[in-house]
Each structure stands twice: as C-alpha cells, then as structure tokens.
Design a protein around this motif. Structure first.
Motif, PDB file in Angstrom:
ATOM      1  N   GLU A  91      23.687 -43.667 -53.413  1.00  0.00           N
ATOM      2  CA  GLU A  91      22.605 -42.687 -53.544  1.00  0.00           C
ATOM      3  C   GLU A  91      22.947 -41.389 -52.822  1.00  0.00           C
ATOM      4  O   GLU A  91      22.809 -40.295 -53.395  1.00  0.00           O
ATOM      5  CB  GLU A  91      21.307 -43.257 -52.968  1.00  0.00           C
ATOM      6  N   TYR A  92      23.380 -41.488 -51.569  1.00  0.00           N
ATOM      7  CA  TYR A  92      23.691 -40.293 -50.792  1.00  0.00           C
ATOM      8  C   TYR A  92      24.900 -39.546 -51.361  1.00  0.00           C
ATOM      9  O   TYR A  92      24.937 -38.319 -51.378  1.00  0.00           O
ATOM     10  CB  TYR A  92      23.958 -40.663 -49.341  1.00  0.00           C
ATOM     11  N   SER A  93      25.891 -40.303 -51.833  1.00  0.00           N
ATOM     12  CA  SER A  93      27.115 -39.679 -52.344  1.00  0.00           C
ATOM     13  C   SER A  93      26.877 -38.952 -53.663  1.00  0.00           C
ATOM     14  O   SER A  93      27.640 -38.043 -54.018  1.00  0.00           O
ATOM     15  CB  SER A  93      28.209 -40.735 -52.527  1.00  0.00           C
ATOM     16  N   ASN A  94      25.838 -39.346 -54.392  1.00  0.00           N
ATOM     17  CA  ASN A  94      25.542 -38.704 -55.671  1.00  0.00           C
ATOM     18  C   ASN A  94      24.866 -37.351 -55.502  1.00  0.00           C
ATOM     19  O   ASN A  94      24.664 -36.624 -56.477  1.00  0.00           O
ATOM     20  CB  ASN A  94      24.666 -39.607 -56.537  1.00  0.00           C
ATOM     21  N   HIS A  95      24.481 -37.021 -54.275  1.00  0.00           N
ATOM     22  CA  HIS A  95      23.888 -35.714 -54.002  1.00  0.00           C
ATOM     23  C   HIS A  95      24.972 -34.802 -53.441  1.00  0.00           C
ATOM     24  O   HIS A  95      25.889 -35.244 -52.752  1.00  0.00           O
ATOM     25  CB  HIS A  95      22.749 -35.830 -52.996  1.00  0.00           C
ATOM     26  N   SER A  96      24.827 -33.525 -53.714  1.00  0.00           N
ATOM     27  CA  SER A  96      25.831 -32.578 -53.236  1.00  0.00           C
ATOM     28  C   SER A  96      25.337 -31.755 -52.047  1.00  0.00           C
ATOM     29  O   SER A  96      26.034 -30.878 -51.571  1.00  0.00           O
ATOM     30  CB  SER A  96      26.235 -31.617 -54.367  1.00  0.00           C
ATOM     31  N   GLY A  97      24.130 -32.040 -51.602  1.00  0.00           N
ATOM     32  CA  GLY A  97      23.585 -31.304 -50.470  1.00  0.00           C
ATOM     33  C   GLY A  97      22.499 -32.081 -49.779  1.00  0.00           C
ATOM     34  O   GLY A  97      22.153 -33.194 -50.197  1.00  0.00           O
ATOM     35  N   ALA A  98      21.975 -31.534 -48.704  1.00  0.00           N
ATOM     36  CA  ALA A  98      20.982 -32.225 -47.898  1.00  0.00           C
ATOM     37  C   ALA A  98      19.765 -32.636 -48.729  1.00  0.00           C
ATOM     38  O   ALA A  98      19.248 -31.852 -49.523  1.00  0.00           O
ATOM     39  CB  ALA A  98      20.548 -31.335 -46.744  1.00  0.00           C
ATOM     40  N   TYR A 119      13.631 -43.248 -38.227  1.00  0.00           N
ATOM     41  CA  TYR A 119      13.875 -42.045 -39.019  1.00  0.00           C
ATOM     42  C   TYR A 119      15.367 -41.997 -39.316  1.00  0.00           C
ATOM     43  O   TYR A 119      16.196 -42.096 -38.411  1.00  0.00           O
ATOM     44  CB  TYR A 119      13.465 -40.788 -38.250  1.00  0.00           C
ATOM     45  N   VAL A 120      15.715 -41.886 -40.589  1.00  0.00           N
ATOM     46  CA  VAL A 120      17.116 -41.878 -41.015  1.00  0.00           C
ATOM     47  C   VAL A 120      17.357 -40.652 -41.883  1.00  0.00           C
ATOM     48  O   VAL A 120      16.597 -40.379 -42.817  1.00  0.00           O
ATOM     49  CB  VAL A 120      17.476 -43.148 -41.811  1.00  0.00           C
ATOM     50  N   VAL A 121      18.427 -39.913 -41.575  1.00  0.00           N
ATOM     51  CA  VAL A 121      18.731 -38.714 -42.350  1.00  0.00           C
ATOM     52  C   VAL A 121      20.215 -38.682 -42.716  1.00  0.00           C
ATOM     53  O   VAL A 121      21.072 -38.934 -41.874  1.00  0.00           O
ATOM     54  CB  VAL A 121      18.345 -37.440 -41.559  1.00  0.00           C
ATOM     55  N   PRO A 122      20.542 -38.431 -43.986  1.00  0.00           N
ATOM     56  CA  PRO A 122      21.936 -38.275 -44.379  1.00  0.00           C
ATOM     57  C   PRO A 122      22.422 -36.868 -44.030  1.00  0.00           C
ATOM     58  O   PRO A 122      21.665 -35.904 -44.121  1.00  0.00           O
ATOM     59  CB  PRO A 122      21.906 -38.491 -45.897  1.00  0.00           C
ATOM     60  N   VAL A 123      23.675 -36.758 -43.618  1.00  0.00           N
ATOM     61  CA  VAL A 123      24.239 -35.469 -43.215  1.00  0.00           C
ATOM     62  C   VAL A 123      25.357 -35.090 -44.176  1.00  0.00           C
ATOM     63  O   VAL A 123      26.198 -35.924 -44.531  1.00  0.00           O
ATOM     64  CB  VAL A 123      24.782 -35.537 -41.774  1.00  0.00           C
ATOM     65  N   ASN A 127      29.087 -29.840 -49.010  1.00  0.00           N
ATOM     66  CA  ASN A 127      28.486 -30.545 -50.159  1.00  0.00           C
ATOM     67  C   ASN A 127      28.979 -31.977 -50.302  1.00  0.00           C
ATOM     68  O   ASN A 127      28.921 -32.554 -51.390  1.00  0.00           O
ATOM     69  CB  ASN A 127      28.740 -29.772 -51.455  1.00  0.00           C
ATOM     70  N   THR A 128      29.459 -32.548 -49.213  1.00  0.00           N
ATOM     71  CA  THR A 128      29.944 -33.932 -49.219  1.00  0.00           C
ATOM     72  C   THR A 128      29.160 -34.757 -48.209  1.00  0.00           C
ATOM     73  O   THR A 128      28.964 -34.321 -47.070  1.00  0.00           O
ATOM     74  CB  THR A 128      31.439 -33.988 -48.851  1.00  0.00           C
TER      75      THR A 128
END
Length: 203
Positions: A91-98, A119-123, A127-128
């Motif tokens: 899921e996170y890798s399919n996005h190109s930004g925050a 609380y969990v946030v992808p960084v 764009n990776t």
C-alpha cells in the motif's frame, strides 16, 4: 520526527550502506528520544525501514521501563516484531508521496498487554516510501485527561471515536473499536492507573 527523517536522508540508495544507515538511525533515535521524553503518556516508539531499500529488517523500537528509563530492543528482538506487514508495504509503496498518518484504535501493547493507542505514519523521500514511524501512548493517560475536565458543577467531558460516536465518558465506557472491545461500564475511582482501565463490568 517525520519531517526530519524525510529531509535528512541524503539519498535513498545510501540506505543499503550499513555505516550510513546506522548513523542516520542514531540521529533519528536521538530526536525521537527527546520527543518521547517530553510527551506525557508515551509508552513506546519505533522506526522500521522498507525491506526493499535496506539489507533485511532494519530499524529500532524503544519503550519506557517502570523506572522511567528507555530500553531499546536488540536487533534480534526487533526482527521478530513484524512492524511492517506485506500488505502495508504494498500500500505505501504504491503511493509516490506522503499520504498522512493514521491513529490505531486502543489495543493491547506488544509486551505488557496494557491498553495503548498508536499513531503510524509512512515517510517518503524523493517520492519513494522509505519507512514508517510509530508512536504508542497509554490509553489510560488519555482517559485521565478526559476525567480531569470539569464543566460547571455536574458536567463531564467525553471522548469521541470513529464517526464521532461516544466511546468514553466518566460514567460509562462504550465499545471503542471495531473489534468490539468493551472495557467496562462504570468507573468507580479516578484517576485511572497505567495498568489497565480500572473499571468494573456489570452485564
């Protein structure tokens, strides 16, 4: 911590350099330590890099001990936590930004079973997707804050959950997450401790 993690990375390719990533993590850990020490109610916090960018499971997990000291898990302990699932990685890798962080409903902590909210946030960098940052807070700490609010002579504050539904008041504790966890119906003696909601269930 999220901003620092994203902006201090010199290059995504450097995450495969063991010496570089050790120093990079140490800098993030120091910042996270300071934030956690100065944030009341903190139980634990962590960083987990994408395994697609590093050599194996890489990151750290730190938690507060009973005496207030911080204990960081060993690399062997950390590797067994599975903080980043395959579905989340996809899921996170399919996005190109925050894409922003998410709050996780109250659940038992990994090591003590105490109720925490997370609380969990992808960084992202260039764009990776590079890692997730996570923070766990004692749920009882939040309830104590709600209990401390007084409205005139008889009024009390309440806590809203998903879809703005009441999940906690001083008088009643409602089902608070999708799993249907019922912590109790009456609170008899505030303030609540950090050892589980001091509630008696009658039902």
């Amino acid at each position: 911590a999220e901003h620092y993690t994203a902006n201090e990375l010199e290059s995504v390719e450097l995450l495969r350099d063991e010496a570089y990533i050790d120093k990079y993590m140490a800098d993030i850990r120091r910042l996270f330590d300071e934030i956690a020490i100065n944030t009341s109610g903190t139980y634990s916090y962590y960083l987990c890099f994408s395994p697609e960018l590093t050599n194996g499971t890489t990151g750290f997990y730190s938690q507060f001990e009973e005496d207030g000291t911080i204990r960081e898990l060993s690399r062997e302990e950390f590797s067994k936590l599975s903080l980043l699932t395959n579905d989340e990685l996809i899921e996170y890798s399919n996005h190109s930004g925050a894409i922003g962080g998410d709050w996780v409903a109250p659940h038992p902590s990994r090591f003590t079973g105490e109720s925490v909210i997370s609380y969990v946030v992808p960084v992202y960098s260039d764009n990776t997707f590079i890692c997730i940052l996570g923070f766990n807070m004692y749920f009882n700490y939040l309830l104590e804050r709600v209990n401390s609010i007084e409205l005139y002579e008889y009024g009390n504050a309440l806590l809203l959950g998903e879809q703005k539904k009441i999940c906690y008041t001083f008088i009643k504790v409602y089902t608070i997450c999708k799993l249907g966890v019922l912590y109790g119906r009456k609170i008899y003696k505030p303030p609540l401790s950090h050892r589980g909601v001091e509630a008696l269930s009658h039902g």
